[in-house]
Design a protein around this motif. Structure first.
Motif, PDB file in Angstrom:
ATOM      1  N   THR A  29      -8.457  14.279  17.279  1.00 58.45           N
ATOM      2  CA  THR A  29      -9.435  13.490  16.534  1.00 58.45           C
ATOM      3  C   THR A  29     -10.496  12.943  17.481  1.00 58.45           C
ATOM      4  OG1 THR A  29      -8.059  11.490  16.783  1.00 58.45           O
ATOM      5  CG2 THR A  29      -7.779  12.768  14.762  1.00 58.45           C
ATOM      6  N   ASN A  30     -11.673  12.684  16.925  1.00 59.26           N
ATOM      7  CA  ASN A  30     -12.732  11.976  17.669  1.00 59.26           C
ATOM      8  C   ASN A  30     -13.170  10.791  16.811  1.00 59.26           C
ATOM      9  OD1 ASN A  30     -13.824  13.775  15.780  1.00 59.26           O
ATOM     10  ND2 ASN A  30     -15.780  13.847  16.834  1.00 59.26           N
ATOM     11  N   ILE A  31     -12.715   9.612  17.191  1.00 62.60           N
ATOM     12  CA  ILE A  31     -12.929   8.408  16.392  1.00 62.60           C
ATOM     13  C   ILE A  31     -13.478   7.308  17.307  1.00 62.60           C
ATOM     14  CG2 ILE A  31     -11.852   6.665  14.935  1.00 62.60           C
ATOM     15  CD1 ILE A  31      -9.641   8.716  14.315  1.00 62.60           C
ATOM     16  N   CYS A  41      -5.245  12.956  21.089  1.00 62.36           N
ATOM     17  CA  CYS A  41      -4.441  14.091  20.621  1.00 62.36           C
ATOM     18  C   CYS A  41      -2.976  13.688  20.582  1.00 62.36           C
ATOM     19  CB  CYS A  41      -4.646  15.328  21.494  1.00 62.36           C
ATOM     20  SG  CYS A  41      -3.890  15.231  23.128  1.00 62.36           S
ATOM     21  N   GLN A  73      -3.594   6.972  18.621  1.00 59.54           N
ATOM     22  CA  GLN A  73      -4.391   7.758  17.688  1.00 59.54           C
ATOM     23  C   GLN A  73      -4.334   7.156  16.288  1.00 59.54           C
ATOM     24  OE1 GLN A  73      -3.203  11.902  17.370  1.00 59.54           O
ATOM     25  NE2 GLN A  73      -5.335  12.543  17.145  1.00 59.54           N
ATOM     26  N   MET A  77      -7.326   5.427  13.944  1.00 56.26           N
ATOM     27  CA  MET A  77      -7.545   5.783  12.541  1.00 56.26           C
ATOM     28  C   MET A  77      -7.610   4.538  11.671  1.00 56.26           C
ATOM     29  SD  MET A  77      -4.959   8.995  11.975  1.00 56.26           S
ATOM     30  CE  MET A  77      -4.876  10.383  13.092  1.00 56.26           C
ATOM     31  N   LEU A  91      -9.893   9.739   6.511  1.00 59.36           N
ATOM     32  CA  LEU A  91     -10.925   9.793   7.546  1.00 59.36           C
ATOM     33  C   LEU A  91     -12.154  10.523   7.005  1.00 59.36           C
ATOM     34  CD1 LEU A  91      -8.918  10.684  10.792  1.00 59.36           C
ATOM     35  CD2 LEU A  91      -9.581   8.432   9.941  1.00 59.36           C
ATOM     36  N   ASP A  93     -14.497  12.196   8.885  1.00 61.46           N
ATOM     37  CA  ASP A  93     -14.748  13.443   9.612  1.00 61.46           C
ATOM     38  C   ASP A  93     -13.520  14.339   9.638  1.00 61.46           C
ATOM     39  OD1 ASP A  93     -17.365  12.643  10.246  1.00 61.46           O
ATOM     40  OD2 ASP A  93     -16.661  11.534  12.006  1.00 61.46           O
ATOM     41  N   ASP A  94     -13.766  15.632   9.777  1.00 62.16           N
ATOM     42  CA  ASP A  94     -12.674  16.583   9.913  1.00 62.16           C
ATOM     43  C   ASP A  94     -11.866  16.314  11.173  1.00 62.16           C
ATOM     44  OD1 ASP A  94     -13.330  17.899   7.611  1.00 62.16           O
ATOM     45  OD2 ASP A  94     -13.816  19.814   8.556  1.00 62.16           O
ATOM     46  N   VAL A  95     -10.588  16.677  11.122  1.00 61.41           N
ATOM     47  CA  VAL A  95      -9.748  16.689  12.316  1.00 61.41           C
ATOM     48  C   VAL A  95      -9.478  18.146  12.679  1.00 61.41           C
ATOM     49  CG1 VAL A  95      -8.690  14.482  11.733  1.00 61.41           C
ATOM     50  CG2 VAL A  95      -7.580  16.611  11.010  1.00 61.41           C
ATOM     51  N   TYR A 134      -9.174  23.283  10.773  1.00 63.19           N
ATOM     52  CA  TYR A 134     -10.027  22.133  10.500  1.00 63.19           C
ATOM     53  C   TYR A 134      -9.699  21.620   9.096  1.00 63.19           C
ATOM     54  CZ  TYR A 134     -12.937  23.632  14.453  1.00 63.19           C
ATOM     55  OH  TYR A 134     -13.390  23.992  15.708  1.00 63.19           O
TER      56      TYR A 134
END
Length: 255
Positions: A29-31, A41, A73, A77, A91, A93-95, A134
């Protein structure tokens, strides 16, 4: 993932079966977070719900998992969606989930028995197989809510059932019986569920590759097959077979 056409696998059924056979994935993820790292990760085993099991809300299937509530992680979230109700968080955005195959290995140029003595223009490489997924992630956070309680109960059952039978081979009869969640004390399982969150990912895109020397000349590929066979052991024999199968599939497509 770099997907040269010669290595890419485009059959969704093959990619889904790959996930079934290799349940351990890496959730990425990029959060943006005030306290946690931007990129996170987690290695986690997944349960795959096939498209025909997932319904219209997930026409390409779903991945399900559970991870520790104290995982950084998860904390990122929660911070990202702290304005949503506590039962199911989604979320924006896609993970990304990355699944690696069980077998991979360095390939020495010495295996290229056609090109190496001919021109010497050979270099080492690495053979491997991988799938990336994705999708949109839903987080089942509060185990006291009916939705999360039901999700975690099903998740724990399905994961243990799949791994006990398909990974360990515990199928009963002449084999040992599989371990079941019900074999553990009920109070203990309740306590464990309080300390994990449920993860559900609706698959939006799935891609994969088998990098198994398909691009090599026939003589070199035969050398790789024989080279890995000569190494022996489970990995050597498995990669030898994969190189042979993937090479034959490549030749059929060219015809």
């Amino acid at each position: 993932m770099f997907l040269p056409g010669i290595h890419a696998e485009t059959d969704t059924a093959v990619l889904l079966q790959f996930i079934r056979e290799n349940p351990l994935g890496i959730l990425i993820t990029n959060i943006k977070s005030s306290q946690q790292d931007f990129l996170q990760c987690t290695h986690v085993p997944f349960v795959l719900d096939l498209p025909d099991e997932s319904g219209e809300s997930a026409p390409q299937g779903r991945l399900r998992a559970h991870i520790a509530k104290q995982n950084p992680q998860v904390k990122a979230m929660i911070e990202a969606v702290d304005n949503q109700p506590p039962n199911i968080l989604e979320l924006d955005d896609d993970v990304l989930v990355l699944v690696n195959g069980k077998y991979d290995h360095y390939v020495t140029p010495k295996f290229y028995v056609e090109t190496k003595p001919d021109t010497g223009k050979v270099v080492p490489t690495w053979n491997y197989a991988a799938v990336q997924i994705y999708g949109k992630l839903s987080l089942y956070y509060d185990s006291k809510t009916p939705e999360t309680g039901a999700f975690l109960e099903k998740q724990l059952h399905d994961l243990s059932e799949h791994t006990e039978r398909s990974i360990m081979g515990y199928t009963g009869g002449d084999r040992p019986q599989p371990w079941k969640v019900a074999d553990a004390p009920e109070r203990y399982i309740e306590l464990m569920q309080r300390n994990v969150v449920g993860i559900e990912i609706r698959i939006n895109k799935i891609e994969g590759k088998f990098k198994m020397s398909q691009e090599k000349r026939n003589g070199d590929r035969d050398g790789v097959v024989k080279g890995f066979a000569s190494l022996g052991g489970e990995t050597g024999e498995a990669i030898s077979a994969l190189v042979n199968v993937r090479g034959e599939l490549h030749d059929l497509k060219r015809q």
